[in-house]
Design a protein around this motif. Structure first.
Motif, PDB file in Angstrom:
ATOM      1  N   LEU A  29       0.815  -1.212   0.000  1.00 38.37           N
ATOM      2  CA  LEU A  29       0.000   0.000   0.000  1.00 38.37           C
ATOM      3  C   LEU A  29       0.849   1.264   0.000  1.00 38.37           C
ATOM      4  CD1 LEU A  29      -3.004  -0.702   2.385  1.00 38.37           C
ATOM      5  CD2 LEU A  29      -2.937  -0.717  -0.089  1.00 38.37           C
ATOM      6  N   SER A  30       2.014   1.203   0.628  1.00 35.54           N
ATOM      7  CA  SER A  30       2.841   2.409   0.747  1.00 35.54           C
ATOM      8  C   SER A  30       3.369   2.892  -0.605  1.00 35.54           C
ATOM      9  CB  SER A  30       4.002   2.155   1.702  1.00 35.54           C
ATOM     10  OG  SER A  30       4.784   1.083   1.226  1.00 35.54           O
ATOM     11  N   VAL A  31       3.450   2.029  -1.607  1.00 34.60           N
ATOM     12  CA  VAL A  31       3.969   2.451  -2.909  1.00 34.60           C
ATOM     13  C   VAL A  31       2.859   2.698  -3.932  1.00 34.60           C
ATOM     14  CG1 VAL A  31       6.177   1.289  -2.583  1.00 34.60           C
ATOM     15  CG2 VAL A  31       4.311   0.063  -3.678  1.00 34.60           C
ATOM     16  N   LEU A  32       1.621   2.446  -3.550  1.00 37.08           N
ATOM     17  CA  LEU A  32       0.504   2.656  -4.481  1.00 37.08           C
ATOM     18  C   LEU A  32      -0.009   4.090  -4.397  1.00 37.08           C
ATOM     19  CD1 LEU A  32      -1.686  -0.554  -4.008  1.00 37.08           C
ATOM     20  CD2 LEU A  32      -0.288   0.047  -5.975  1.00 37.08           C
ATOM     21  N   SER A  33      -0.507   4.563  -5.504  1.00 40.87           N
ATOM     22  CA  SER A  33      -1.169   5.861  -5.504  1.00 40.87           C
ATOM     23  C   SER A  33      -2.509   5.729  -4.785  1.00 40.87           C
ATOM     24  CB  SER A  33      -1.391   6.326  -6.947  1.00 40.87           C
ATOM     25  OG  SER A  33      -2.337   5.469  -7.574  1.00 40.87           O
ATOM     26  N   SER A  34      -3.129   6.850  -4.491  1.00 39.42           N
ATOM     27  CA  SER A  34      -4.437   6.788  -3.825  1.00 39.42           C
ATOM     28  C   SER A  34      -5.461   6.095  -4.718  1.00 39.42           C
ATOM     29  CB  SER A  34      -4.915   8.180  -3.432  1.00 39.42           C
ATOM     30  OG  SER A  34      -5.014   9.018  -4.568  1.00 39.42           O
ATOM     31  N   ASP A  35      -5.331   6.260  -6.042  1.00 38.38           N
ATOM     32  CA  ASP A  35      -6.234   5.561  -6.965  1.00 38.38           C
ATOM     33  C   ASP A  35      -6.003   4.057  -6.927  1.00 38.38           C
ATOM     34  OD1 ASP A  35      -7.563   7.801  -7.823  1.00 38.38           O
ATOM     35  OD2 ASP A  35      -6.251   8.123  -9.566  1.00 38.38           O
ATOM     36  N   GLY A  36      -4.739   3.644  -6.801  1.00 37.22           N
ATOM     37  CA  GLY A  36      -4.424   2.212  -6.711  1.00 37.22           C
ATOM     38  C   GLY A  36      -5.006   1.587  -5.461  1.00 37.22           C
ATOM     39  N   VAL A  37      -4.898   2.304  -4.349  1.00 33.93           N
ATOM     40  CA  VAL A  37      -5.484   1.809  -3.093  1.00 33.93           C
ATOM     41  C   VAL A  37      -6.995   1.728  -3.230  1.00 33.93           C
ATOM     42  CG1 VAL A  37      -5.841   2.349  -0.651  1.00 33.93           C
ATOM     43  CG2 VAL A  37      -3.577   2.675  -1.673  1.00 33.93           C
ATOM     44  N   ARG A  38      -7.580   2.772  -3.802  1.00 36.98           N
ATOM     45  CA  ARG A  38      -9.032   2.814  -3.988  1.00 36.98           C
ATOM     46  C   ARG A  38      -9.503   1.652  -4.870  1.00 36.98           C
ATOM     47  NH1 ARG A  38      -9.244   7.756  -5.771  1.00 36.98           N
ATOM     48  NH2 ARG A  38      -9.054   8.632  -3.708  1.00 36.98           N
ATOM     49  N   ASN A  39      -8.741   1.331  -5.907  1.00 36.21           N
ATOM     50  CA  ASN A  39      -9.106   0.224  -6.801  1.00 36.21           C
ATOM     51  C   ASN A  39      -9.069  -1.117  -6.070  1.00 36.21           C
ATOM     52  OD1 ASN A  39      -9.551   1.905  -8.970  1.00 36.21           O
ATOM     53  ND2 ASN A  39      -7.480   1.675  -9.781  1.00 36.21           N
ATOM     54  N   ARG A  40      -8.069  -1.313  -5.218  1.00 35.07           N
ATOM     55  CA  ARG A  40      -8.003  -2.567  -4.455  1.00 35.07           C
ATOM     56  C   ARG A  40      -9.179  -2.681  -3.491  1.00 35.07           C
ATOM     57  NH1 ARG A  40      -1.782  -4.071  -3.182  1.00 35.07           N
ATOM     58  NH2 ARG A  40      -1.169  -4.225  -5.354  1.00 35.07           N
ATOM     59  N   VAL A  41      -9.486  -1.584  -2.830  1.00 33.32           N
ATOM     60  CA  VAL A  41     -10.617  -1.595  -1.891  1.00 33.32           C
ATOM     61  C   VAL A  41     -11.911  -1.865  -2.648  1.00 33.32           C
ATOM     62  CG1 VAL A  41     -11.987  -0.165  -0.318  1.00 33.32           C
ATOM     63  CG2 VAL A  41      -9.483  -0.127  -0.186  1.00 33.32           C
ATOM     64  N   ARG A  42     -12.062  -1.247  -3.806  1.00 26.61           N
ATOM     65  CA  ARG A  42     -13.269  -1.453  -4.616  1.00 26.61           C
ATOM     66  C   ARG A  42     -13.375  -2.917  -5.062  1.00 26.61           C
ATOM     67  NH1 ARG A  42     -12.522   2.216  -8.441  1.00 26.61           N
ATOM     68  NH2 ARG A  42     -13.408   3.828  -7.128  1.00 26.61           N
ATOM     69  N   ALA A  43     -12.259  -3.508  -5.485  1.00 28.16           N
ATOM     70  CA  ALA A  43     -12.278  -4.910  -5.929  1.00 28.16           C
ATOM     71  C   ALA A  43     -12.676  -5.834  -4.780  1.00 28.16           C
ATOM     72  CB  ALA A  43     -10.904  -5.299  -6.471  1.00 28.16           C
ATOM     73  N   LEU A  44     -12.131  -5.583  -3.588  1.00 28.78           N
ATOM     74  CA  LEU A  44     -12.501  -6.406  -2.434  1.00 28.78           C
ATOM     75  C   LEU A  44     -13.961  -6.188  -2.059  1.00 28.78           C
ATOM     76  CD1 LEU A  44     -11.582  -8.428  -0.290  1.00 28.78           C
ATOM     77  CD2 LEU A  44     -10.934  -6.480   1.146  1.00 28.78           C
ATOM     78  N   THR A  45     -14.420  -4.956  -2.122  1.00 26.09           N
ATOM     79  CA  THR A  45     -15.819  -4.650  -1.824  1.00 26.09           C
ATOM     80  C   THR A  45     -16.754  -5.392  -2.775  1.00 26.09           C
ATOM     81  OG1 THR A  45     -15.199  -2.455  -1.026  1.00 26.09           O
ATOM     82  CG2 THR A  45     -17.509  -2.784  -1.572  1.00 26.09           C
ATOM     83  N   ASP A  46     -16.430  -5.361  -4.062  1.00 23.95           N
ATOM     84  CA  ASP A  46     -17.254  -6.078  -5.044  1.00 23.95           C
ATOM     85  C   ASP A  46     -17.267  -7.575  -4.771  1.00 23.95           C
ATOM     86  OD1 ASP A  46     -17.835  -3.685  -6.264  1.00 23.95           O
ATOM     87  OD2 ASP A  46     -16.335  -3.920  -7.857  1.00 23.95           O
ATOM     88  N   LEU A  47     -16.115  -8.127  -4.409  1.00 27.09           N
ATOM     89  CA  LEU A  47     -16.041  -9.551  -4.082  1.00 27.09           C
ATOM     90  C   LEU A  47     -16.922  -9.876  -2.876  1.00 27.09           C
ATOM     91  CD1 LEU A  47     -14.703 -12.381  -4.397  1.00 27.09           C
ATOM     92  CD2 LEU A  47     -12.963 -11.562  -2.811  1.00 27.09           C
ATOM     93  N   LEU A  48     -16.842  -9.051  -1.838  1.00 29.36           N
ATOM     94  CA  LEU A  48     -17.621  -9.303  -0.621  1.00 29.36           C
ATOM     95  C   LEU A  48     -19.119  -9.170  -0.865  1.00 29.36           C
ATOM     96  CD1 LEU A  48     -15.401  -7.528   2.068  1.00 29.36           C
ATOM     97  CD2 LEU A  48     -15.530  -9.962   1.510  1.00 29.36           C
ATOM     98  N   ARG A  49     -19.511  -8.262  -1.752  1.00 26.12           N
ATOM     99  CA  ARG A  49     -20.931  -8.123  -2.074  1.00 26.12           C
ATOM    100  C   ARG A  49     -21.496  -9.398  -2.687  1.00 26.12           C
ATOM    101  NH1 ARG A  49     -20.558  -2.341  -4.841  1.00 26.12           N
ATOM    102  NH2 ARG A  49     -20.609  -1.076  -2.956  1.00 26.12           N
ATOM    103  N   GLY A  50     -20.664 -10.128  -3.397  1.00 26.59           N
ATOM    104  CA  GLY A  50     -21.116 -11.357  -4.050  1.00 26.59           C
ATOM    105  C   GLY A  50     -21.194 -12.553  -3.127  1.00 26.59           C
ATOM    106  N   LEU A  51     -20.692 -12.435  -1.911  1.00 27.93           N
ATOM    107  CA  LEU A  51     -20.736 -13.555  -0.971  1.00 27.93           C
ATOM    108  C   LEU A  51     -22.044 -13.548  -0.199  1.00 27.93           C
ATOM    109  CD1 LEU A  51     -17.117 -13.427   0.505  1.00 27.93           C
ATOM    110  CD2 LEU A  51     -17.987 -14.902  -1.307  1.00 27.93           C
ATOM    111  N   ASP A  52     -22.557 -14.739   0.081  1.00 30.03           N
ATOM    112  CA  ASP A  52     -23.810 -14.845   0.828  1.00 30.03           C
ATOM    113  C   ASP A  52     -23.666 -14.329   2.251  1.00 30.03           C
ATOM    114  OD1 ASP A  52     -25.161 -15.910  -1.305  1.00 30.03           O
ATOM    115  OD2 ASP A  52     -24.726 -17.982  -0.743  1.00 30.03           O
ATOM    116  N   ALA A  53     -22.652 -14.791   2.935  1.00 28.16           N
ATOM    117  CA  ALA A  53     -22.496 -14.427   4.338  1.00 28.16           C
ATOM    118  C   ALA A  53     -21.017 -14.246   4.656  1.00 28.16           C
ATOM    119  CB  ALA A  53     -23.095 -15.505   5.235  1.00 28.16           C
ATOM    120  N   ALA A  54     -20.620 -13.001   4.798  1.00 28.59           N
ATOM    121  CA  ALA A  54     -19.227 -12.702   5.154  1.00 28.59           C
ATOM    122  C   ALA A  54     -19.207 -11.478   6.046  1.00 28.59           C
ATOM    123  CB  ALA A  54     -18.395 -12.445   3.911  1.00 28.59           C
TER     124      ALA A  54
END
Length: 194
Positions: free
Chosen positions: A46-71
């Protein structure tokens, strides 16, 4: 059942029963409502990523979690908190009249602030994946979820038995210092004497 009977019943229950845990499993625990599998997460570079890079990772994880039934996500301190010590020093500082002791108390507070700031990023993130008691969570689907989280740019691994015990100790007792947990009370003493 009256209050005295309830108190006696609680006294006879084991710690696991009081917490609602039926048994520990290879990567989590079983409760009456199903099995919980724990995944230990940590972000990657995270320390070498731009704020957009961090935001993209968080968004990807968020999308993954939305698809799970119970997490569920847990964010736990993986270090000790010195806030109660700092509060004590602050109270003593306000009451103390001797300048040398006041200075010592002030320096102790600064020292604790230094420790706290060097370990500020000592948070532990845990994904708790709930598996219905009706569906048998096969190991391959658990490994697939682990791979999907890795694809989002996170280091991840399923918790082992010691990890689960440590997570429970942090969650229930804020115990971040114990490194190994015995399976049974007194097991360490038996090993030493055996």
């Amino acid at each position: 059942m009256n209050r005295k009977q309830k108190k006696e019943l609680r006294r006879l229950l084991s710690t696991r029963q009081l917490m609602g845990i039926d048994q520990l499993t290879e990567h989590g625990l079983k409760t009456a409502k199903g099995e919980l599998v724990f995944y230990l997460l940590s972000p990657d570079n995270l320390s070498v990523l731009s704020s957009d890079g961090v935001r993209n990772r968080v968004r990807a994880l968020t999308d993954l979690l939305r698809g799970l039934d119970a997490a569920e996500l847990l964010a736990l301190d993986s270090r000790e908190s010195f806030q109660s010590n700092k509060n004590y020093y602050q109270t003593r500082l306000e009451q103390e009249e001797v300048p040398a002791i006041r200075e010592m108390l002030r320096r102790n507070m600064v020292h604790l602030d230094g420790i706290q700031s060097t370990t500020a990023s000592a948070r532990e993130f845990v994904l708790v994946h709930r598996i219905d008691s009706k569906s048998n969570g096969d190991y391959s689907s658990l490994k697939q979820l682990e791979k999907r989280i890795q694809d989002c740019g996170f280091h991840v691994r399923m918790a082992d038995e010691q990890d689960v015990k440590r997570l429970l100790a942090v969650y229930y007792q804020q115990d971040v210092t114990t490194e190994h947990f015995d399976r049974f009370d007194g097991e360490g003493g038996v090993r030493l004497n055996g």
